[in-house]
Motif scaffolding. Structure first.
Motif, PDB file in Angstrom:
ATOM      1  N   SER A 167       0.853  -1.187   0.000  1.00  0.00           N
ATOM      2  CA  SER A 167       0.000   0.000   0.000  1.00  0.00           C
ATOM      3  C   SER A 167       0.888   1.237   0.000  1.00  0.00           C
ATOM      4  O   SER A 167       1.976   1.243   0.591  1.00  0.00           O
ATOM      5  N   MET A 168       0.422   2.287  -0.656  1.00  0.00           N
ATOM      6  CA  MET A 168       1.201   3.534  -0.678  1.00  0.00           C
ATOM      7  C   MET A 168       0.260   4.709  -0.513  1.00  0.00           C
ATOM      8  O   MET A 168      -0.928   4.632  -0.862  1.00  0.00           O
ATOM      9  N   ILE A 169       0.793   5.793   0.029  1.00  0.00           N
ATOM     10  CA  ILE A 169       0.008   6.998   0.225  1.00  0.00           C
ATOM     11  C   ILE A 169       0.704   8.158  -0.470  1.00  0.00           C
ATOM     12  O   ILE A 169       1.923   8.333  -0.342  1.00  0.00           O
ATOM     13  N   LEU A 170      -0.046   8.933  -1.227  1.00  0.00           N
ATOM     14  CA  LEU A 170       0.473  10.089  -1.952  1.00  0.00           C
ATOM     15  C   LEU A 170       0.168  11.335  -1.134  1.00  0.00           C
ATOM     16  O   LEU A 170      -0.987  11.592  -0.774  1.00  0.00           O
ATOM     17  N   LEU A 171       1.197  12.093  -0.827  1.00  0.00           N
ATOM     18  CA  LEU A 171       1.065  13.286   0.002  1.00  0.00           C
ATOM     19  C   LEU A 171       1.346  14.529  -0.822  1.00  0.00           C
ATOM     20  O   LEU A 171       2.099  14.488  -1.797  1.00  0.00           O
ATOM     21  N   GLU A 248     -10.872  12.208   5.009  1.00  0.00           N
ATOM     22  CA  GLU A 248     -12.293  12.528   5.162  1.00  0.00           C
ATOM     23  C   GLU A 248     -13.133  11.295   5.476  1.00  0.00           C
ATOM     24  O   GLU A 248     -14.341  11.403   5.673  1.00  0.00           O
ATOM     25  N   LEU A 249     -12.510  10.105   5.497  1.00  0.00           N
ATOM     26  CA  LEU A 249     -13.262   8.868   5.734  1.00  0.00           C
ATOM     27  C   LEU A 249     -13.708   8.797   7.196  1.00  0.00           C
ATOM     28  O   LEU A 249     -12.873   8.908   8.102  1.00  0.00           O
ATOM     29  N   ASN A 288      -2.586  16.279   7.618  1.00  0.00           N
ATOM     30  CA  ASN A 288      -1.583  15.672   8.489  1.00  0.00           C
ATOM     31  C   ASN A 288      -2.252  14.515   9.239  1.00  0.00           C
ATOM     32  O   ASN A 288      -2.853  14.702  10.292  1.00  0.00           O
ATOM     33  N   LEU A 289      -2.166  13.301   8.664  1.00  0.00           N
ATOM     34  CA  LEU A 289      -2.834  12.157   9.271  1.00  0.00           C
ATOM     35  C   LEU A 289      -2.264  11.812  10.639  1.00  0.00           C
ATOM     36  O   LEU A 289      -2.980  11.344  11.527  1.00  0.00           O
ATOM     37  N   LYS A 297      -9.051  11.435  15.406  1.00  0.00           N
ATOM     38  CA  LYS A 297      -9.908  11.568  14.223  1.00  0.00           C
ATOM     39  C   LYS A 297      -9.544  10.559  13.136  1.00  0.00           C
ATOM     40  O   LYS A 297     -10.224  10.482  12.108  1.00  0.00           O
ATOM     41  N   PHE A 298      -8.469   9.806  13.365  1.00  0.00           N
ATOM     42  CA  PHE A 298      -8.067   8.795  12.382  1.00  0.00           C
ATOM     43  C   PHE A 298      -7.465   7.620  13.148  1.00  0.00           C
ATOM     44  O   PHE A 298      -6.660   7.813  14.073  1.00  0.00           O
ATOM     45  N   ARG A 299      -7.862   6.416  12.770  1.00  0.00           N
ATOM     46  CA  ARG A 299      -7.418   5.222  13.483  1.00  0.00           C
ATOM     47  C   ARG A 299      -5.920   4.988  13.276  1.00  0.00           C
ATOM     48  O   ARG A 299      -5.418   5.030  12.154  1.00  0.00           O
ATOM     49  N   GLU A 300      -5.239   4.706  14.379  1.00  0.00           N
ATOM     50  CA  GLU A 300      -3.803   4.489  14.316  1.00  0.00           C
ATOM     51  C   GLU A 300      -3.464   3.222  13.536  1.00  0.00           C
ATOM     52  O   GLU A 300      -2.506   3.203  12.751  1.00  0.00           O
TER      53      GLU A 300
END
Length: 456
Positions: A167-171, A248-249, A288-289, A297-300
């Motif tokens: 998996s990859m994330i684009l910032l 936003e999920l 900034n996740l 606000k975002f699961r670790e």
């Protein structure tokens, strides 16, 4: 006796030499073939005269003379030939500019583009972007246009990561091209012939997002399709799933997405029967996740699952050398889309290159489209560029403004503070800041600690 014209003719399709004022001293006989101009008629005349007649667009002579450096462009002739043009300043023994030498290579056909790449050691990224555009048009591939070292690294890493299942994330900031890069990664991967599903998590209302992502079974809720519906994740089976604006999920859907990633199974709403899915996951965000994890606000666990390989795209203001390349590319795209033959004057390129583009590539694309569709003439002039872009140029050229009277020491500190912040925003490291400001690296580090880092 060596025939110098014959030697130049074996290296380039045409050669054109002007003096320091842009007046023609020499031009190859090829002008008759490509431009329909008798070379003898050009001798002693400014090359700008022929530009204003529309015989060659755009011209770079005056830009080379003004900027005192080598310039490249793609030029379209009145006979509809595309030429790669490079203008090189020539200096006399005293170090003064004595003229400009232009070399031309015909790149109208793709075969000549490919051959040119093999035969010419350095031809400029504009030349390469023309090949990219032609290949994309023929194969339906996504065109990734770049010329900066930073984007070369991003592209190389993207091609490498396309071959693995991680998996990859684009910032990156909004509008830098994360969606284009995700599609490019998919097309470089072994999954290229399978579906590519792009989901903008911030564009779908939260009440509909779960059913859109995961689908629903027959009779799952009132108003649902009587036969049920497959979700977008399931539609990406075998291919690539691109979740844009992943920040936003909602938290409840983050749990379900984590299950999909860990177990490779999806359970539609109203069903108790899971379905197997196989997707390569690419996510993107401009938030900034890590901070969102701290704020709850975002699961670790999901953060670490999607953050296996981060790939950051720098903003357009940090890779200004790509602006003329992108302008040229979009100009061709929209000229073809609207069946209009449009060119930008040389001054337009300079104005657009000096603008900061807070909306990044998306803003640039919109501006070029606007220029193409609103221009009544073939050559787009600076007067047609939006006023707010000119406003920044005017502001930058006017230097520092004093809004109120203050103590001299206070004023000097305020200028230094703003200068250090601006330099750090652009260059990111103390070494590069020092180079840009003409100070030592220890001095830059000390001033950054004082004015920038102390404010974070």
């Amino acid at each position: 006796m060596i025939d110098h014209e014959a030697v130049l003719g074996s290296l380039f399709d045409m050669v054109h030499v002007t003096d320091a004022q842009g007046k023609t001293l020499y031009c190859s006989s090829g002008y008759a073939e490509y431009f329909g101009i008798d070379p003898q008629d050009m001798l002693g005349k400014p090359i700008e005269d022929f530009f204003h007649k529309g015989l060659l667009l755009p011209t770079i002579t005056m830009r080379v003379i003004r900027d005192r450096k080598k310039v490249q462009t793609i030029q379209t002739t009145i006979r509809n030939r595309k030429l790669f043009v490079e203008g090189t300043p020539i200096w006399d023994q005293e170090g003064s500019l004595s003229g400009v030498v232009h070399t031309y290579v015909d790149i109208t056909d793709q075969d000549k583009l490919e051959q040119g790449l093999n035969e010419i050691k350095y031809i400029g990224t504009l030349y390469q972007s023309e090949i990219t555009k032609e290949r994309g048009r023929q194969k339906g591939n996504t065109a990734l246009i770049y010329r900066s070292p930073s984007m070369q690294q991003v592209a190389a890493m993207a091609e490498k990561l396309a071959q693995v299942e991680s998996s990859m994330i684009l910032l990156g900031e909004s509008g830098v091209g994360k969606g284009v890069l995700a599609k490019y990664i998919h097309e470089c991967s072994p999954r290229t012939h399978k579906p590519f599903v792009h989901i903008n998590c911030g564009a779908i209302p939260e009440t509909l997002l779960e059913s859109e992502l995961f689908g629903y079974a027959k009779g799952a809720f009132t108003g649902a399709d009587k036969d049920g519906k497959s979700g977008l994740i399931e539609k990406a089976n075998g291919g690539t799933l691109f979740l844009d604006e992943i920040g936003e999920l909602p938290l409840n859907l983050q749990v379900k997405l984590l299950t999909v990633l860990q177990e490779k199974m999806i359970t539609p709403i109203g069903s108790s029967v899971p379905r197997k899915v196989d997707v390569k996951l690419i996510t993107a965000t401009n938030k900034n996740l890590r901070q969102m994890v701290r704020d709850g606000k975002f699961r670790e666990d999901l953060y670490y699952r999607i953050h296996v390989v981060p790939l950051e795209i720098p903003p357009l203001r940090e890779r200004r050398e790509e602006i003329p390349v992108l302008v040229h590319y979009f100009l061709g795209v929209f000229s073809e889309k609207y069946s209009l033959d449009r060119q930008l004057s040389d001054q337009c390129y300079r104005i657009l290159e000096d603008y900061d583009w807070p909306g990044n590539v998306r803003e640039l694309e919109n501006v070029v489209e606007r220029l193409v569709v609103t221009s009544h003439e073939e050559v787009i002039t600076p007067a047609q560029i939006p006023r707010y872009i000119h406003a920044q140029e005017a502001s930058a050229s006017q230097g520092i403004k004093v809004e109120r009277v203050m103590q001299m020491q206070e004023a000097m500190e305020e200028v230094e503070k703003q200068l250090m912040q601006r330099a750090f925003d652009i260059h990111k490291t103390s070494i590069k800041v020092a180079e840009a400001l003409g100070i030592s690296q220890p001095s830059a580090s000390r001033k950054l600690r004082k004015w920038v880092f102390s404010r974070e």
